[in-house]
Structures are given as structure tokens and as C-alpha cells.
Design an enzyme around this catalytic site. Structure first.
Site, short mmCIF file in Angstrom:
data_model
loop_
_atom_site.label_atom_id
_atom_site.label_comp_id
_atom_site.label_asym_id
_atom_site.label_seq_id
_atom_site.Cartn_x
_atom_site.Cartn_y
_atom_site.Cartn_z
N HIS A 75 4.06 -1.21 5.06
CA HIS A 75 3.84 -2.65 5.30
C HIS A 75 4.79 -3.11 6.40
O HIS A 75 5.99 -3.29 6.19
CB HIS A 75 4.09 -3.44 4.02
CG HIS A 75 3.48 -4.82 4.04
ND1 HIS A 75 3.11 -5.47 5.21
CD2 HIS A 75 3.17 -5.68 3.03
CE1 HIS A 75 2.60 -6.65 4.91
NE2 HIS A 75 2.63 -6.81 3.60
N TYR A 81 7.67 -9.67 6.58
CA TYR A 81 8.55 -8.93 5.66
C TYR A 81 9.54 -8.08 6.46
O TYR A 81 9.66 -8.24 7.67
CB TYR A 81 7.70 -8.11 4.69
CG TYR A 81 6.85 -8.98 3.80
CD1 TYR A 81 7.43 -9.85 2.87
CD2 TYR A 81 5.46 -8.99 3.91
CE1 TYR A 81 6.66 -10.67 2.06
CE2 TYR A 81 4.67 -9.80 3.10
CZ TYR A 81 5.28 -10.65 2.19
OH TYR A 81 4.51 -11.47 1.40
N HIS A 89 3.34 -9.57 8.33
CA HIS A 89 3.43 -10.80 7.53
C HIS A 89 4.84 -11.29 7.24
O HIS A 89 5.10 -11.93 6.22
CB HIS A 89 2.68 -10.60 6.20
CG HIS A 89 1.25 -10.22 6.39
ND1 HIS A 89 0.49 -9.68 5.39
CD2 HIS A 89 0.43 -10.30 7.49
CE1 HIS A 89 -0.74 -9.43 5.85
NE2 HIS A 89 -0.79 -9.80 7.12
#
Length: 368
Positions: free
Chosen positions: A169, A174, A172
Site C-alpha cells: 500500500h 499513508y 492515499h
């Protein structure tokens, strides 16, 4: 337009998919103390039974003390959590599905509305989640090195448990994305810099460590976004050249598939072309890409949190772009959250049986 081409096989390293439909990662928070339950396993198995080509799990956090801001988000470390994930992949494989966990470190976060907090402060490149919002510690170089190792360990565990791929990931807002962004990465050491290419170093090192742990034949996916939850119009890469300088080093380091997150897949990424984010990523890197963003629905994901409902929408524009070769795979989120049989209904042309999406669907794991 026909959706037939979405139901052709896709093969890359450990991935042998029966179609091009990917279940997008969606945070569910149904894993108390970070441990996936039997119901979580059933939730994913039902999507595999519904003919999803590849399931990407909700974000599951790596072994760092403050990698999560939510006590019900699953861990991808520790004996009990990994035992839960073993059951998940066994049940998905039992019905012919393929799956990978999305491995995640949230970085600097807002405190969770539940009041739950991690045992130590959040950590990030410069203590910032967004401009002027400091809610944690600036990572030391040793903390960064330990985090890179933790990403690699999670990937190695995924392979050991029998998962077919992993997704990193990097989107977004993070942790990895906080390193990418100039406003949240103020570092002056080797992990900072004035250019996106320089701020890419942490992500490149994460990918290299993961590749070292899983070997060359295991498929690795990475998710990216230009937009940030605090700024929907933000662009990390403002030109195709910048996009190349950002993504190509990550492909060179070992990423096989680029998962290009947009709010709406049909929106062009740059001027003078209708190519979307996934289309441009494929063009500049040559790598396989996944498109995502309000596929099959009338409203976007963030509207759902504001209580907006969405109705089923045409797939004609999606199939036009897919048939043109813009991207290789299509990630679908909320339609699959609401209906485990969405893919099978599309395949058989049962468009009249598709259901919309409402905020209430976020409050449960829908199994039928």
C-alpha cells in the site's frame, strides 16, 4: 459494449487469473485485536465463489508498534493473526480463487474515533500526515530500516502461507505516500529531497527488500494514488515525465503490477490525452496496470462515507478503454462489498440483478 474481454485469462508469475476482475482492498475493521475471524474468511471465500479473478485483502498492517490507528484492522504478523490469514487463503483456494494481502503501514494518522490508540506514538517521515498536522514522531534512520525489514517479513509470511501475490500500500496518504509527498517529507537525509525521484527512496528500498524475501518469481503489486484524502486534486507527478521518474524506479526494483487509484477511472490524468492514471502508468513503464475508481457505480467512494448512495452504472467506457489496451486488470470495490456475486452477474449478462451501494453496507460483512 461487450464485457467478454474482461473474462479472458491473465498470467504473470504466480498469478494465473481466470478473468481481469480484481477485488479492490477495502478496510473493514472486523478483526478484533488484529486477528481475522472465521467470518472474515467466509467473506473472502464468497467473493472467490462469485468468480472474482483476484482478491486483494483489506489493508493488513506490518509489525511496527504504531502501524495502525484502529484496533480492529487485521495484523499481518503474530501467530494468531497469521493463523487467521492461513484460514482465509485456504478457504479462497478451496473454491478456486487467487488472493494476496495488502500490506500496510498507516504512518502518521488522526486518532481513531473509537478512542483506541497504539502503544507508542504514530511514526512518519516528518511527523506530518498533511501540511500543518503533526500527530507523531519523525522516524530515525534505524526506525526506517526496521520498517523496511518488517515489510519484507510480511511479504515472506504471505508467500509461506500460500498467498498468490502481495500488494504494497503506497497510496492515499499513508506511510509510503507520506515519504513521496513534499509537504509531509521534510527530511534532509537520504530519504528526503526536493524531487519526487529523491523522495522515492524509501519505497524503492521497501520493494527491494520484499523482492529479496519472496524471490523473482512471486508477483508483487503496488498501489499508488495522485490524490490525497485531504486534497482530492493533489498530483505527486504533474507531467508524464515526472510519472516516469516516480514509477519506473519502482518497477526496476521489483514491482510487477501498478495499481493506480483514482476516484473516477474515466478522468484523464494529464492534458491533451484521455488516458487515465493506469493508462499513463502502463505507457511510461511498460508494466501491467490495474485501474480502479467508481467502476460500475454512479458515485465515488468518498461520497459513500458522507452517506451518499450509488446506483449501478454502465461499463461501456471501462470496456472501451480496456479493449484499447490502456490497462490489464480492473479493480472493483463497493459493488463487491455489497454483492459477492457481482462478477458472476456481469459475466452472465444479468445487469438487471445488479445492486447499488449504500453506506449501511460498510457496517457488516455481506455474505449473500
Amino acid at each position: 459494449m461487450s464485457t467478454t474481454n474482461l473474462f479472458t485469462p491473465f498470467n504473470l508469475k504466480t498469478l494465473n487469473l481466470k478473468n481481469r476482475i480484481v477485488m479492490a482492498p477495502m478496510t473493514r475493521s472486523f478483526s478484533p485485536n488484529g486477528i481475522p475471524t472465521d467470518e472474515v474468511a467466509s467473506y473472502y471465500q464468497k467473493r472467490a465463489e462469485g468468480e472474482v479473478g483476484l482478491i486483494l485483502s483489506e489493508g493488513t498492517v506490518i509489525d511496527r508498534p504504531s502501524s495502525s490507528n484502529d484496533g480492529n484492522v487485521p495484523h499481518f504478523y503474530g501467530e494468531q493473526a497469521l493463523k487467521g490469514w492461513q484460514k482465509v487463503i485456504n478457504e479462497v483456494h478451496a473454491v478456486g480463487g487467487q488472493m494476496g494481502p495488502q500490506i500496510w503501514h498507516m504512518g502518521i494518522m488522526d486518532n481513531h474515533h473509537s478512542g483506541w490508540v497504539p502503544p507508542v506514538p504514530f511514526e512518519g517521515p516528518s511527523g506530518l500526515n498533511r501540511p500543518d498536522f503533526n500527530n507523531g514522531n519523525t522516524m530515525s534512520e534505524s526506525a526506517i530500516e526496521d520498517t523496511i525489514i518488517a515489510f519484507g517479513k510480511a511479504a515472506a509470511d504471505a508467500k509461506r502461507l500460500g498467498f498468490d501475490t502481495i500488494e504494497i500500500h503506497g497510496a492515499h496518504g499513508y506511510l509510503i505516500d507520506q515519504f513521496f509527498r513534499a509537504e509531509t517529507n521534510l527530511r534532509t537525509d537520504i530519504y528526503g529531497g526536493k524531487t519526487l525521484k529523491e523522495r522515492n527512496r524509501f519505497a524503492v528500498e521497501v520493494v527491494k527488500e520484499i523482492r529479496k524475501q519472496v524471490g523473482n518469481d512471486f508477483a508483487v503489486i503496488m498501489r499508488f494514488s495522485q490524490f490525497k484524502p485531504s486534497d482530492y486534486n493533489y498530483k505527486l507527478a504533474k507531467t508524464p515525465q515526472e510519472l516516469d521518474s516516480w514509477l519506473t524506479p519502482l518497477v526496476d526494483a521489483g514491482v510487477d503490477i501498478l495499481h493506480c487509484s483514482q476516484r473516477r477511472f474515466w478522468e484523464p490524468e494529464f492534458e491533451k490525452s484521455d488516458l487515465n492514471f493506469a493508462g499513463w502508468a502502463k505507457k511510461v513503464t511498460g508494466a501491467a496496470t490495474i485501474t480502479v475508481g467508481s467502476v460500475g457505480l454512479s458515485g465515488d467512494f468518498f461520497g459513500a462515507f458522507a452517506g451518499e448512495s450509488s446506483e449501478p452504472a454502465s461499463l461501456d467506457e471501462l470496456t472501451r478503454r480496456f479493449d484499447r489496451g490502456d490497462f490489464d486488470l480492473v479493480a472493483v470495490g463497493r459493488p463487491l462489498l455489497s454483492d459477492p456475486n457481482w462478477t458472476a452477474k456481469i459475466k452472465s449478462g444479468k445487469m438487471d440483478q445488479l445492486v447499488g451501494f449504500s453506506k449501511e453496507a460498510l457496517a457488516e460483512l455481506i455474505l449473500e
